[in-house]
Design a protein around this motif. Sequence first.
Motif, PDB file in Angstrom:
ATOM      1  N   LEU A   1      -7.275   4.974  10.169  1.00 47.15           N
ATOM      2  CA  LEU A   1      -6.703   4.772   8.845  1.00 47.15           C
ATOM      3  C   LEU A   1      -7.797   4.203   7.937  1.00 47.15           C
ATOM      4  O   LEU A   1      -8.505   3.265   8.322  1.00 47.15           O
ATOM      5  N   PHE A   2      -7.945   4.781   6.748  1.00 45.47           N
ATOM      6  CA  PHE A   2      -8.925   4.304   5.785  1.00 45.47           C
ATOM      7  C   PHE A   2      -8.208   3.619   4.635  1.00 45.47           C
ATOM      8  O   PHE A   2      -7.237   4.154   4.084  1.00 45.47           O
ATOM      9  N   ARG A   3      -8.700   2.444   4.250  1.00 50.11           N
ATOM     10  CA  ARG A   3      -8.068   1.661   3.195  1.00 50.11           C
ATOM     11  C   ARG A   3      -8.882   1.735   1.915  1.00 50.11           C
ATOM     12  O   ARG A   3     -10.099   1.553   1.920  1.00 50.11           O
ATOM     13  N   ASP A   4      -8.189   2.037   0.817  1.00 49.01           N
ATOM     14  CA  ASP A   4      -8.790   2.010  -0.519  1.00 49.01           C
ATOM     15  C   ASP A   4      -8.202   0.797  -1.242  1.00 49.01           C
ATOM     16  O   ASP A   4      -7.102   0.866  -1.808  1.00 49.01           O
TER      17      ASP A   4
ATOM     18  N   TYR B   1       0.835  -1.200   0.000  1.00 52.60           N
ATOM     19  CA  TYR B   1       0.000   0.000   0.000  1.00 52.60           C
ATOM     20  C   TYR B   1       0.872   1.252   0.000  1.00 52.60           C
ATOM     21  O   TYR B   1       1.994   1.258   0.505  1.00 52.60           O
ATOM     22  N   LYS B   2       0.315   2.306  -0.592  1.00 54.58           N
ATOM     23  CA  LYS B   2       0.951   3.616  -0.584  1.00 54.58           C
ATOM     24  C   LYS B   2       0.141   4.564   0.286  1.00 54.58           C
ATOM     25  O   LYS B   2      -1.005   4.291   0.634  1.00 54.58           O
ATOM     26  N   LEU B   3       0.781   5.692   0.637  1.00 51.68           N
ATOM     27  CA  LEU B   3       0.151   6.676   1.523  1.00 51.68           C
ATOM     28  C   LEU B   3      -0.627   7.687   0.699  1.00 51.68           C
ATOM     29  O   LEU B   3      -0.065   8.331  -0.205  1.00 51.68           O
ATOM     30  N   GLY B   4      -1.910   7.805   0.985  1.00 54.82           N
ATOM     31  CA  GLY B   4      -2.757   8.750   0.270  1.00 54.82           C
ATOM     32  C   GLY B   4      -2.864  10.083   0.985  1.00 54.82           C
ATOM     33  O   GLY B   4      -2.299  10.292   2.060  1.00 54.82           O
ATOM     34  N   ILE B   5      -3.588  11.012   0.374  1.00 51.70           N
ATOM     35  CA  ILE B   5      -3.800  12.340   0.966  1.00 51.70           C
ATOM     36  C   ILE B   5      -4.631  12.185   2.230  1.00 51.70           C
ATOM     37  O   ILE B   5      -5.647  11.473   2.244  1.00 51.70           O
ATOM     38  N   PRO B   6      -4.243  12.807   3.350  1.00 47.11           N
ATOM     39  CA  PRO B   6      -4.971  12.610   4.603  1.00 47.11           C
ATOM     40  C   PRO B   6      -6.382  13.193   4.546  1.00 47.11           C
ATOM     41  O   PRO B   6      -6.662  14.127   3.802  1.00 47.11           O
ATOM     42  N   LYS B   7      -7.247  12.602   5.338  1.00 49.35           N
ATOM     43  CA  LYS B   7      -8.592  13.127   5.542  1.00 49.35           C
ATOM     44  C   LYS B   7      -8.563  13.949   6.831  1.00 49.35           C
ATOM     45  O   LYS B   7      -8.221  13.411   7.889  1.00 49.35           O
ATOM     46  N   VAL B   8      -8.878  15.242   6.752  1.00 51.84           N
ATOM     47  CA  VAL B   8      -8.722  16.144   7.896  1.00 51.84           C
ATOM     48  C   VAL B   8     -10.072  16.679   8.332  1.00 51.84           C
ATOM     49  O   VAL B   8     -11.016  16.775   7.540  1.00 51.84           O
ATOM     50  N   SER B   9     -10.159  17.024   9.604  1.00 55.42           N
ATOM     51  CA  SER B   9     -11.389  17.588  10.153  1.00 55.42           C
ATOM     52  C   SER B   9     -11.044  18.681  11.156  1.00 55.42           C
ATOM     53  O   SER B   9      -9.936  18.720  11.700  1.00 55.42           O
ATOM     54  N   GLU B  10     -11.993  19.599  11.360  1.00 56.92           N
ATOM     55  CA  GLU B  10     -11.902  20.699  12.328  1.00 56.92           C
ATOM     56  C   GLU B  10     -10.777  21.678  11.997  1.00 56.92           C
ATOM     57  O   GLU B  10     -10.220  22.312  12.886  1.00 56.92           O
ATOM     58  N   THR B  11     -10.414  21.798  10.739  1.00 51.44           N
ATOM     59  CA  THR B  11      -9.379  22.741  10.335  1.00 51.44           C
ATOM     60  C   THR B  11      -9.764  23.392   9.016  1.00 51.44           C
ATOM     61  O   THR B  11     -10.452  22.785   8.183  1.00 51.44           O
ATOM     62  N   ARG B  12      -9.323  24.639   8.838  1.00 51.99           N
ATOM     63  CA  ARG B  12      -9.549  25.322   7.572  1.00 51.99           C
ATOM     64  C   ARG B  12      -8.501  24.952   6.540  1.00 51.99           C
ATOM     65  O   ARG B  12      -8.618  25.322   5.366  1.00 51.99           O
ATOM     66  N   SER B  13      -7.442  24.260   6.962  1.00 54.52           N
ATOM     67  CA  SER B  13      -6.376  23.859   6.041  1.00 54.52           C
ATOM     68  C   SER B  13      -6.850  22.738   5.129  1.00 54.52           C
ATOM     69  O   SER B  13      -7.476  21.779   5.582  1.00 54.52           O
ATOM     70  N   LYS B  14      -6.535  22.844   3.863  1.00 53.84           N
ATOM     71  CA  LYS B  14      -6.909  21.806   2.913  1.00 53.84           C
ATOM     72  C   LYS B  14      -6.048  20.563   3.130  1.00 53.84           C
ATOM     73  O   LYS B  14      -4.913  20.660   3.600  1.00 53.84           O
TER      74      LYS B  14
END
Length: 438
Positions: A117-120, A62-75
Amino acid sequence: PVKRYTGIAANRKNIMALQAEIKRYFLNQGFPFAVIHSDAQADSMKIGWVDVEFHIHRGYGYKLGIPKVSETRSKPEIVQRLALWESDDTYNESRVNLGLQRLRRRGYFESTELTGLFRDSTRNLIYPALRLPDAHDNHLSGLLGYDSKATSVNKLTGYIDLHLLNLFGTARDLDFSFDGRAGNEREAHLVYAEPWLFGTPVGTRLELNFLQQDTVFWEWNRGLTLFQDLSFTSRLEAQFGDQENRDAILGIHTRALRSGLRLIIDARDRVPLTASGYHTELGVTGIRRNIVDSLYYLAQGTGKIECWVPLISRQGLKFGLNMASNLPLNRINRGEIFYVGGANSLRGYREREFWTNAYALGQLEWQLWLGRGGRLFAFTDPGLVNHLSGEYSFHRVIGYGAGMELSKGDWGISFTYALNPERAPGDALLHLGVDNRF
């Protein structure tokens, strides 16, 4: 003598530890779902020995994907770059943890939590889920000081400071400050940081500084810094700029070109309050100065280290050492002189009380945290300040005092009482600060 390996006990604890080490290896090689089984049996050749076999089904990489973020204005893309994670990096648990530590040091977030961690499975990607509540570290603050021993009519000093972090969640920073001192002295400072220039790993920082002392002296400093992160804790900076000043009394106008390198190592824990770790900076700057029809060269070396050591609950110590020196020492243009003294450099002395070409200042501060409502602190700032001459001729200085900081909601107030051996308790320097965070 050669020490023979006699083996370790063949117990459940040691076998499980070996299995965990193998699991960690595959986690850092992009196989987080590797299944490991162990099988133990007696060694037929050696009585008292056990053979252990590990059967591993590593599964898909597996490779590392773009993180899923919450409670922040940062993309998510901004968070990924701040953590020094790159798209299609092989999933590596150690690298994920280092990235989380780096996010904590940026000061942009109130806390940094890995919630899952979410797996695709269709793309063989793993997405870290992060809870990143934004810190209220943008602030507009001011400080008002009173110096009873000032020789000028104006005994009041103070400054205002606008500090904007992570503008619109883009990791861009902006600072502006205006400082008014006794003797009709004023200084303005502007800093803007662009984290990734044209999408490259190189960032840039623009600095402008203007100083005016009454109507007889003014000074401009203009600088451009290029920086790149070398690792999760270190950064290398290349600095370019110029400096210009004019002395109306002497009728001298000079200009200098500056360039230098600086290495920064930041291993602090800054969320939610700085409680442990260290921060250090080492730099060297070369200066080429023109004075009327003459020319000379100068080198400046600087060093700084700060260390936070937690003690018992809610108590800690802060150690610091800040030093600088010119080489050679016989260059005394005001554009190359260091100004020492004041609330931000040597407490217990007036702002910019000492003009010097070399110094070494220490800091020892005891801190007692009052929850998130503030802190009490006591400090002593010893040091050595060089006389302006062509050689090292230091004199000792020491400032000491105490203070407190209190906060309620978005507002904070601070009070500092500082003096030195030449000041009686009734002539101490008092500083009152007001801070609004948003």
